[in-house]
Design a protein around this motif. Structure first.
Motif, PDB file in Angstrom:
ATOM      1  N   VAL A 106       0.839  -1.198   0.000  1.00 58.96           N
ATOM      2  CA  VAL A 106       0.000   0.000   0.000  1.00 58.96           C
ATOM      3  C   VAL A 106       0.877   1.251   0.000  1.00 58.96           C
ATOM      4  O   VAL A 106       0.555   2.257  -0.642  1.00 58.96           O
ATOM      5  CB  VAL A 106      -0.946   0.002   1.222  1.00 58.96           C
ATOM      6  N   ALA A 107       2.007   1.194   0.698  1.00 58.85           N
ATOM      7  CA  ALA A 107       2.938   2.328   0.758  1.00 58.85           C
ATOM      8  C   ALA A 107       3.818   2.438  -0.485  1.00 58.85           C
ATOM      9  O   ALA A 107       4.658   3.334  -0.559  1.00 58.85           O
ATOM     10  CB  ALA A 107       3.820   2.226   2.000  1.00 58.85           C
ATOM     11  N   GLY A 108       3.644   1.523  -1.439  1.00 64.75           N
ATOM     12  CA  GLY A 108       4.407   1.607  -2.678  1.00 64.75           C
ATOM     13  C   GLY A 108       5.732   0.894  -2.658  1.00 64.75           C
ATOM     14  O   GLY A 108       6.570   1.100  -3.546  1.00 64.75           O
ATOM     15  N   GLU A 109       5.972   0.056  -1.649  1.00 62.17           N
ATOM     16  CA  GLU A 109       7.221  -0.704  -1.552  1.00 62.17           C
ATOM     17  C   GLU A 109       6.921  -2.200  -1.641  1.00 62.17           C
ATOM     18  O   GLU A 109       5.755  -2.609  -1.687  1.00 62.17           O
ATOM     19  CB  GLU A 109       7.932  -0.391  -0.233  1.00 62.17           C
ATOM     20  N   ILE A 110       7.963  -3.007  -1.650  1.00 64.72           N
ATOM     21  CA  ILE A 110       7.790  -4.461  -1.677  1.00 64.72           C
ATOM     22  C   ILE A 110       9.022  -5.119  -1.085  1.00 64.72           C
ATOM     23  O   ILE A 110      10.128  -4.558  -1.140  1.00 64.72           O
ATOM     24  CB  ILE A 110       7.542  -4.970  -3.121  1.00 64.72           C
ATOM     25  N   ASP A 111       8.829  -6.274  -0.484  1.00 67.99           N
ATOM     26  CA  ASP A 111       9.931  -7.039   0.094  1.00 67.99           C
ATOM     27  C   ASP A 111       9.836  -8.475  -0.405  1.00 67.99           C
ATOM     28  O   ASP A 111       8.910  -9.209  -0.050  1.00 67.99           O
ATOM     29  CB  ASP A 111       9.862  -7.004   1.624  1.00 67.99           C
TER      30      ASP A 111
ATOM     31  N   PHE B  73      -4.020  -0.670  12.818  1.00 71.32           N
ATOM     32  CA  PHE B  73      -2.994   0.283  12.416  1.00 71.32           C
ATOM     33  C   PHE B  73      -3.282   0.877  11.038  1.00 71.32           C
ATOM     34  O   PHE B  73      -2.986   2.050  10.798  1.00 71.32           O
ATOM     35  CB  PHE B  73      -1.607  -0.375  12.437  1.00 71.32           C
ATOM     36  N   LEU B  74      -3.848   0.094  10.142  1.00 74.83           N
ATOM     37  CA  LEU B  74      -4.096   0.592   8.794  1.00 74.83           C
ATOM     38  C   LEU B  74      -5.334   1.471   8.724  1.00 74.83           C
ATOM     39  O   LEU B  74      -5.374   2.407   7.916  1.00 74.83           O
ATOM     40  CB  LEU B  74      -4.232  -0.584   7.820  1.00 74.83           C
ATOM     41  N   ASN B  75      -6.330   1.217   9.566  1.00 75.94           N
ATOM     42  CA  ASN B  75      -7.609   1.910   9.443  1.00 75.94           C
ATOM     43  C   ASN B  75      -7.973   2.828  10.602  1.00 75.94           C
ATOM     44  O   ASN B  75      -8.838   3.690  10.441  1.00 75.94           O
ATOM     45  CB  ASN B  75      -8.739   0.876   9.285  1.00 75.94           C
ATOM     46  N   ARG B  76      -7.334   2.655  11.750  1.00 72.81           N
ATOM     47  CA  ARG B  76      -7.723   3.439  12.918  1.00 72.81           C
ATOM     48  C   ARG B  76      -6.527   4.137  13.576  1.00 72.81           C
ATOM     49  O   ARG B  76      -6.618   4.551  14.736  1.00 72.81           O
ATOM     50  CB  ARG B  76      -8.419   2.546  13.952  1.00 72.81           C
ATOM     51  N   HIS B  77      -5.437   4.271  12.873  1.00 76.44           N
ATOM     52  CA  HIS B  77      -4.237   4.884  13.446  1.00 76.44           C
ATOM     53  C   HIS B  77      -3.605   5.796  12.402  1.00 76.44           C
ATOM     54  O   HIS B  77      -3.705   5.536  11.197  1.00 76.44           O
ATOM     55  CB  HIS B  77      -3.248   3.788  13.881  1.00 76.44           C
ATOM     56  N   ARG B  78      -2.955   6.839  12.877  1.00 73.28           N
ATOM     57  CA  ARG B  78      -2.348   7.771  11.930  1.00 73.28           C
ATOM     58  C   ARG B  78      -1.210   7.132  11.141  1.00 73.28           C
ATOM     59  O   ARG B  78      -0.856   7.603  10.064  1.00 73.28           O
ATOM     60  CB  ARG B  78      -1.849   9.018  12.655  1.00 73.28           C
ATOM     61  N   PHE B  79      -0.633   6.039  11.692  1.00 77.74           N
ATOM     62  CA  PHE B  79       0.385   5.312  10.936  1.00 77.74           C
ATOM     63  C   PHE B  79      -0.204   4.787   9.633  1.00 77.74           C
ATOM     64  O   PHE B  79       0.399   4.907   8.564  1.00 77.74           O
ATOM     65  CB  PHE B  79       0.930   4.156  11.783  1.00 77.74           C
ATOM     66  N   GLY B  80      -1.399   4.201   9.706  1.00 74.95           N
ATOM     67  CA  GLY B  80      -2.052   3.687   8.505  1.00 74.95           C
ATOM     68  C   GLY B  80      -2.429   4.794   7.544  1.00 74.95           C
ATOM     69  O   GLY B  80      -2.302   4.647   6.319  1.00 74.95           O
ATOM     70  N   ALA B  81      -2.890   5.933   8.099  1.00 70.68           N
ATOM     71  CA  ALA B  81      -3.216   7.069   7.237  1.00 70.68           C
ATOM     72  C   ALA B  81      -1.975   7.533   6.485  1.00 70.68           C
ATOM     73  O   ALA B  81      -2.034   7.847   5.288  1.00 70.68           O
ATOM     74  CB  ALA B  81      -3.794   8.206   8.073  1.00 70.68           C
ATOM     75  N   ALA B  82      -0.828   7.536   7.183  1.00 70.25           N
ATOM     76  CA  ALA B  82       0.429   7.928   6.537  1.00 70.25           C
ATOM     77  C   ALA B  82       0.824   6.936   5.452  1.00 70.25           C
ATOM     78  O   ALA B  82       1.315   7.311   4.381  1.00 70.25           O
ATOM     79  CB  ALA B  82       1.539   8.039   7.583  1.00 70.25           C
ATOM     80  N   VAL B  83       0.584   5.649   5.717  1.00 75.70           N
ATOM     81  CA  VAL B  83       0.905   4.609   4.729  1.00 75.70           C
ATOM     82  C   VAL B  83       0.123   4.833   3.443  1.00 75.70           C
ATOM     83  O   VAL B  83       0.672   4.763   2.336  1.00 75.70           O
ATOM     84  CB  VAL B  83       0.611   3.213   5.318  1.00 75.70           C
TER      85      VAL B  83
END
Length: 338
Positions: free
Chosen positions: A82-87, A202-212
């Motif tokens: 989602v953040a545009g990276e991959i591992d 974290f993805l839907n209810r936290h600002r970390f997810g919003a940043a992602v």
């Protein structure tokens, strides 16, 4: 007598507002609805064509025990994509983390310390990937293809290519908590649910997810908004590394043995689960719910191939085909929306 006047336009009820709300709801959750329908249709198809397999409780017990081995990595991998990276190095991180587990456990006899060592090594591997991607500015695809081989080679050098029996860990509390049963339910499935809930929060209810989401949609915009995109991306690599090491522990303890090949064969199922679940390869879009359903769809496909009388050699072919089709569909949809 006071004359009756018409209600002002601003406060008149809009007869079409309810319909618009319903349409908006379905547009918002169209991806989740689509993957749910696909999941149910696939299961119905397998039940119709392989009833002896898919109407048996044994197959679902097998899903509960084995799907978490790659789904636990697929969940943080969803955030990363989602953040545009991959591992792509996580299969080797699974093995490298287990080297730390084996060495510490053999030296101390303490399973808990072995688990901690594996998780620390997984975090270090993810940090190594993240630092190169962010500060050396090398594409994650290139970096993690390289470290896929670096980590596996390092594992083989340190452990000397030997297999290690882990039967002696069965009596320990960590073993029972990680790969035991609770009320007949494999604890691997419970760990998957825990990881899924944490990932969803974290993805839907936290600002970390919003940043992602913002980083995946437009990294320059994220930087202008004051989001430290470099730090977020590094943290995502670390989280994937920890999840990979944890999955390596579950895989090894489940079969009571450590093999240097642990993690091999998990790359395609994890990626397929993410993309089948609706995560866009272009970033900015994805759900944990979709990835979890996608993981069980992939597990069902693998079982369905065998139930249909085909050999296991078809599995990788089907997984690869699923990834290509999923990515192509997302590309077409995104182009039309754009």
């Amino acid at each position: 007598m006071t004359p009756v006047t018409a209600a002002p336009e601003a406060i008149r009820p809009d007869p079409g507002s309810e319909n618009r709300d319903i349409r908006g709801f379905f547009r918002r959750y169209a991806g989740q609805a689509g993957i749910t329908v696909a999941f149910l249709l696939l299961w119905l198809l397998f039940v119709l064509f392989a009833p002896d397999t898919f109407l048996s409780g044994r197959i679902y017990a097998a899903f509960a025990a084995t799907v978490p081995m790659f789904a636990i990595v697929a969940i943080p991998l969803t955030l990363m994509i989602v953040a545009g990276e991959i591992d792509l190095s996580f299969p080797s991180t699974m093995g490298l983390g287990m080297v730390g587990f084996v060495l510490v456990w053999e030296a101390t006899g303490n399973v808990s310390l072995g688990v901690l060592a594996a998780l620390v090594i997984g975090a270090a591997a993810g940090l190594f990937n993240g630092l190169i991607v962010v500060y050396v500015n090398v594409p994650a695809l290139v970096v993690t293809i390289g470290t896929l081989f670096v980590f596996r080679g390092l594992e083989l050098v340190i452990i000397g290519g030997r297999n290690v029996s882990l039967v002696a860990t069965r009596a320990s509390l960590p073993h029972r908590l990680l790969v035991g049963e609770l009320a007949g339910i494999p604890t691997q499935l419970l760990w998957l649910l825990v990881v899924a809930v944490i990932g969803w929060v974290f993805l839907n209810r936290h600002r970390f997810g919003a940043a992602v989401y913002v980083i995946g949609d437009n990294r320059d915009t994220a930087d202008l908004m004051g989001i430290h995109s470099g730090l977020i991306r590094i943290l995502l690599f670390v989280i994937v590394g920890v999840a990979a090491a944890f999955a390596g522990i579950l895989s090894s303890l489940f079969i009571d043995s450590f093999f240097p090949t642990v993690g091999e064969g998990q790359l395609l199922p994890a990626l397929a689960a993410v993309f089948v679940g609706g995560t866009s390869v272009f970033g900015g879009k994805g759900t944990i719910y979709g990835t979890v359903l996608g993981a069980f769809m992939i597990g069902a496909i693998a079982a369905g191939i065998i139930a249909a009388g085909l050999t296991g050699f078809y599995t990788e072919f089907v997984f690869g085909l699923v990834i290509v089709v999923s990515v192509s569909v997302h590309a077409i949809v995104q182009r039309r929306v754009g």
